[in-house]
Design a protein around this motif. Structure first.
Motif, PDB file in Angstrom:
ATOM      1  N   ARG A 167       0.819  -1.210   0.000  1.00  0.00           N
ATOM      2  CA  ARG A 167       0.000   0.000   0.000  1.00  0.00           C
ATOM      3  C   ARG A 167       0.856   1.263   0.000  1.00  0.00           C
ATOM      4  N   LEU A 168       1.930   1.254   0.767  1.00  0.00           N
ATOM      5  CA  LEU A 168       2.802   2.431   0.830  1.00  0.00           C
ATOM      6  C   LEU A 168       3.509   2.686  -0.494  1.00  0.00           C
ATOM      7  N   GLU A 169       3.835   1.607  -1.219  1.00  0.00           N
ATOM      8  CA  GLU A 169       4.496   1.780  -2.511  1.00  0.00           C
ATOM      9  C   GLU A 169       3.601   2.487  -3.515  1.00  0.00           C
ATOM     10  N   LYS A 170       2.286   2.362  -3.345  1.00  0.00           N
ATOM     11  CA  LYS A 170       1.341   3.024  -4.246  1.00  0.00           C
ATOM     12  C   LYS A 170       0.910   4.392  -3.724  1.00  0.00           C
ATOM     13  N   ASP A 171       1.287   4.718  -2.522  1.00  0.00           N
ATOM     14  CA  ASP A 171       0.907   5.994  -1.915  1.00  0.00           C
ATOM     15  C   ASP A 171       1.932   7.060  -2.300  1.00  0.00           C
ATOM     16  N   THR A 172       1.494   8.046  -3.063  1.00  0.00           N
ATOM     17  CA  THR A 172       2.414   9.068  -3.565  1.00  0.00           C
ATOM     18  C   THR A 172       2.916  10.002  -2.470  1.00  0.00           C
ATOM     19  N   ARG A 173       2.336   9.925  -1.280  1.00  0.00           N
ATOM     20  CA  ARG A 173       2.824  10.776  -0.191  1.00  0.00           C
ATOM     21  C   ARG A 173       4.150  10.271   0.363  1.00  0.00           C
ATOM     22  N   PHE A 174       4.498   9.054   0.031  1.00  0.00           N
ATOM     23  CA  PHE A 174       5.735   8.466   0.533  1.00  0.00           C
ATOM     24  C   PHE A 174       6.674   8.176  -0.635  1.00  0.00           C
ATOM     25  N   SER A 175       7.959   8.340  -0.366  1.00  0.00           N
ATOM     26  CA  SER A 175       8.957   8.071  -1.393  1.00  0.00           C
ATOM     27  C   SER A 175       8.997   6.585  -1.712  1.00  0.00           C
TER      28      SER A 175
END
Length: 612
Positions: A167-175
């Motif tokens: 999920r974080l890999e698809k979240d543009t808020r995180f590098s």
């Protein structure tokens, strides 16, 4: 039965107002409170459980290897962690889920219960296994080896961590780089920790302690501190993983050798996975740079091979470099995969005020502006790059969003700056409107963003709205009247056109420019009803040479010379035009051979007609 995002009320353990319903973030059941999987509080609960998962990932292999610890310091924390996961199993039966087949949010308690009825990990989408916590039994350490391996079932919870990183890999808020980097570190640390604990367990359960990998170094390792054994285990695991192999700790019996074989085979795959991912992360960041360098190199070779001038080569290089520097600002690449409605909304937000502020489109109906905005293209130009070339065929006109451009002409082989255009001003419209080669060169003065509007698309949109068309004509005539003398000197026919035109004339009156040797616009004659939309239809209007005399009278100084005009809609309008231009009362139209014209559609391009 599945419901399509029922938005009556309800989030987590409370009833919500309609303002709380956002996207898929709130659904409810008519009988029970149902928790939305996208509710923010439920997300925080999941994040808290993931922290406990990290603890379980460390504690389960550790307790298997060092079994005494299970009945002492870690026993209470384990019970607390298992209690939280037991609560989560209960909560799971009240969490709606997204159906994979229909992509609808299912919030019926019965279907949720059927989906989550199995709590033992044997299928996709099921939740945690029942907590396994076996106390000290009959003096055996942690319930014995069997119960130690049963505790490893808690590692099934690691799938939560995998889902989190996905999920974080698809979240543009995180590098993406750092998210992936942290994931690789976690995978490596877990592998090292698990392998080291398992290797220590093998040594601890071998019948001859001295004949083990750690027993050769520490003969009483079972009686020593737990952390001594753990440090030795981690040291061996890391040295083996990195393929350093100092040789100070090596397998002594068959069981250890078999484990080493499988661990080194596993290391081959793990190392390939780590190296491949790190290489991809590093190369991904430099891909655009490599592409830019290759493109510029190819353009440089092209310029050298064709012996292009240095000034043109510099323009090509500057344009390519700007293209790569402003990739994130380019409209085409960013909006290409979006639906047309979203693209139109974005374009309206970015450029609608610019169009409304331009003199040509000022005062037009909002629906016309929106239609124009949705189809135009935005481009960036670096300084000193030609946007329009003098004498090129006109196909588009431009409105400047930001930056500045110079309007240039060439006199005696030298460039002369006629005018400077800034934000919200229009360039290239003279050539497009009069359907003549562009009279000027337009060159960017500094970094400029410019929107391009196709003449054909512009014609198609405004031709059906008479009031907006007349407004555009009015705006354009006002612009022509305000042109600087030096610009009018470059386009002589505009002066003559302005003397013949009256902005207050009827919309369907035909205006023409007299054809003689001094007129540089042969055939550029304009109907006021389609002044900007020339030609209004797909075919050019028919032009004829009109004379105010009979064909057998011959040319003479008493009569006005012939004029090239567009045919109006009817013979009656043509006779009125002749009366106004030649000062005669005409009643019929003749051809050169004296035959009378009954229908205008029989006339061909540049036929000579005589009115009398």
């Amino acid at each position: 039965m599945s419901t399509q995002l029922r938005q009556r009320a309800g989030t987590v353990v409370r009833r919500a107002s309609s303002g709380d319903v956002r996207n898929l973030a709130a659904v409810s059941s008519s009988l029970l409170y149902i928790i939305a999987p996208y509710d923010r509080r439920y997300r925080w609960w999941q994040m808290f459980l993931i922290v406990l998962v990290f603890y379980s990932a460390w504690a389960s292999p550790f307790e298997l290897a060092f079994q005494f610890i299970g009945s002492s310091s870690l026993f209470v924390p384990d019970l607390i962690v298992d209690a939280f996961f037991a609560v989560d199993i209960v909560v799971t039966f009240f969490v709606a889920y997204l159906d994979d087949a229909t992509f609808l949010l299912v919030d019926e308690p019965k279907k949720i219960a059927v989906r989550h009825q199995a709590v033992v990990p044997h299928g996709r989408g099921l939740h945690d296994p029942l907590p396994v916590r076996v106390p000290h039994v009959h003096g055996r350490q942690n319930g014995g080896t069997v119960f130690g391996f049963m505790n490893l079932l808690r590692l099934w919870r690691l799938r939560r961590v995998s889902d989190l990183f996905a999920r974080l890999e698809k979240d543009t808020r995180f590098s993406y780089f750092w998210t992936r980097y942290v994931k690789l570190i976690c995978v490596t640390l877990f592998s090292v920790h698990s392998a080291g604990c398992m290797y220590y367990w093998i040594a601890a359960h071998y019948r001859v302690e001295a004949n083990t990998w750690i027993g050769t170094q520490v003969s009483d390792f079972k009686e020593r501190s737990i952390w001594v054994g753990y440090v030795y285990s981690m040291y061996w695991s890391i040295v083996t993983l990195t393929t350093v192999g100092y040789g100070d700790l090596h397998s002594q019996n068959t069981g250890e050798k078999v484990f080493n074989i499988f661990y080194m085979l596993f290391n081959i795959g793990l190392t390939s996975y780590l190296i491949g991912n790190m290489t991809n992360l590093i190369v991904h960041g430099a891909t655009r740079t490599f592409l830019m360098r290759d493109t510029i190199h190819e353009v440089s070779r092209f310029a050298s091979k064709n012996r292009l001038p240095d000034s043109l080569r510099e323009q090509m290089m500057a344009h390519l470099q700007l293209k790569f520097k402003t990739t994130e600002l380019q409209q085409e690449g960013v909006l290409a995969d979006l639906p047309k409605a979203i693209r139109s909304s974005i374009a309206q937000h970015l450029f609608q005020k610019t169009l409304e502020s331009s003199y040509l489109l000022k005062g037009l109906a909002e629906d016309i502006i929106i239609q124009l905005v949705s189809e135009m293209k935005a481009e960036f130009y670096p300084p000193k790059v030609d946007i329009i070339l003098q004498n090129e065929i006109p196909t588009d006109f431009y409105i400047i969003v930001s930056g500045a451009v110079d309007v240039l002409t060439y006199k005696n082989g030298t460039e002369q700056v006629l005018k400077k255009l800034g934000a919200n001003e229009v360039a290239g419209e003279i050539g497009v409107i009069f359907n003549i080669p562009q009279p000027f060169t337009v060159r960017s003065k500094r970094l400029s963003q410019i929107i391009k509007i196709s003449h054909s698309h512009f014609t198609q949109i405004v031709q059906s709205n008479i009031s907006d068309r007349r407004k555009i004509i009015h705006n354009y005539l006002q612009f022509l009247r305000g042109l600087e003398p030096e610009i009018l000197d470059e386009i002589p026919f505009i002066r003559e056109l302005l003397t013949d035109m009256n902005d207050q004339m009827p919309a369907f009156e035909v205006i023409e420019v007299r054809v003689d040797a001094s007129c540089s616009c042969d055939g550029i004659l304009i109907k006021s009803k389609n002044l900007l939309l020339f030609p209004l239809s797909g075919d050019k209007p028919t032009r004829v040479v009109m004379h105010g005399r009979r064909p057998d009278e011959g040319d003479g100084t008493r009569t006005a010379p012939g004029k090239l005009v567009f045919l109006p809609e009817s013979i009656g309008e043509l006779l009125k035009l002749a009366e106004r231009k030649f000062g005669i009362s005409a009643s019929k139209v003749l051809m050169a051979d004296g035959s009378q014209v009954e229908e205008l559609n029989v006339l061909r391009e540049k036929d000579k007609i005589y009115v009398c």
